[in-house]
Design a protein around this motif. Structure first.
Motif, short mmCIF file in Angstrom:
data_model
loop_
_atom_site.label_atom_id
_atom_site.label_comp_id
_atom_site.label_asym_id
_atom_site.label_seq_id
_atom_site.Cartn_x
_atom_site.Cartn_y
_atom_site.Cartn_z
N ARG A 3 -4.90 3.03 -29.21
CA ARG A 3 -5.04 2.03 -30.28
C ARG A 3 -6.50 1.86 -30.65
O ARG A 3 -7.35 1.62 -29.79
N VAL A 37 -5.12 -0.61 -35.87
CA VAL A 37 -4.83 -2.03 -36.05
C VAL A 37 -6.03 -2.66 -36.73
O VAL A 37 -7.17 -2.48 -36.29
N ARG A 39 -7.86 -6.15 -38.01
CA ARG A 39 -7.88 -7.61 -37.83
C ARG A 39 -9.12 -8.19 -38.50
O ARG A 39 -10.24 -7.71 -38.27
N ASP A 48 -5.96 -8.67 -28.68
CA ASP A 48 -6.27 -7.54 -29.55
C ASP A 48 -7.37 -6.67 -28.94
O ASP A 48 -7.27 -5.44 -28.92
#
Length: 152
Positions: A3, A37, A39, A48
């Motif tokens: 990730r 991802v 944010r 996170d």
């Protein structure tokens, strides 16, 4: 699956264009096994940070430093992520009209304290990002993501 967490504060069209180029590079179809991802800096959580294997940070350079939003993201999670994220790769894009040295220094201090590894050169822009800057942002995203792919 690895990730990549892109933490950004993109209040201006120029920062937004840089962010979009980073995302485009990180999500290139040739990069496999890496979830990207995104944010906003004011909504990123400690989870996170902990769930990510690498990071791209994006911010305007405001008043000689990173944005308050990006600083807030680290202020809220720094000690919780301190021991768990050491050695993880990161990249940085900054936009500043009046110089970015203070913002670069702030990121260097934060990431050194966390023990993160600089994966590629920072992308720094002033005024409207031109084609070369946007290509460098694309490369930034692709480089950090591809570095995670190698470990898959």
């Amino acid at each position: 699956m690895k990730r990549l967490l892109i933490i950004h504060h993109t209040p201006s069209p120029h920062c937004q264009a840089m962010f979009e180029a980073v995302v485009s590079g990180a999500t290139d179809p040739e990069i496999e096994g890496v979830e990207v991802v995104r944010r906003a800096a004011l909504s990123v959580s400690t989870s996170d940070f902990l769930d990510a294997d690498g990071y791209v940070l994006g911010s305007p350079a405001n008043l000689g430093s990173i944005s308050g939003a990006l600083k807030h993201a680290f202020d809220c999670s720094y000690y919780q992520i301190l021991d768990s994220t050491r050695g993880r790769p990161f990249g940085l894009f900054l936009h500043g009209n009046e110089g970015t040295e203070g913002a670069e220094s702030a990121v260097d201090r934060i990431t050194a304290g966390l023990g993160w590894e600089k994966a590629t050169e920072y992308v720094i822009a002033s005024n409207k990002p031109d084609k070369a800057v946007l290509e460098a942002c694309w490369e930034l995203g692709a480089t950090v993501a591809a570095g995670l792919m190698e470990d898959v």
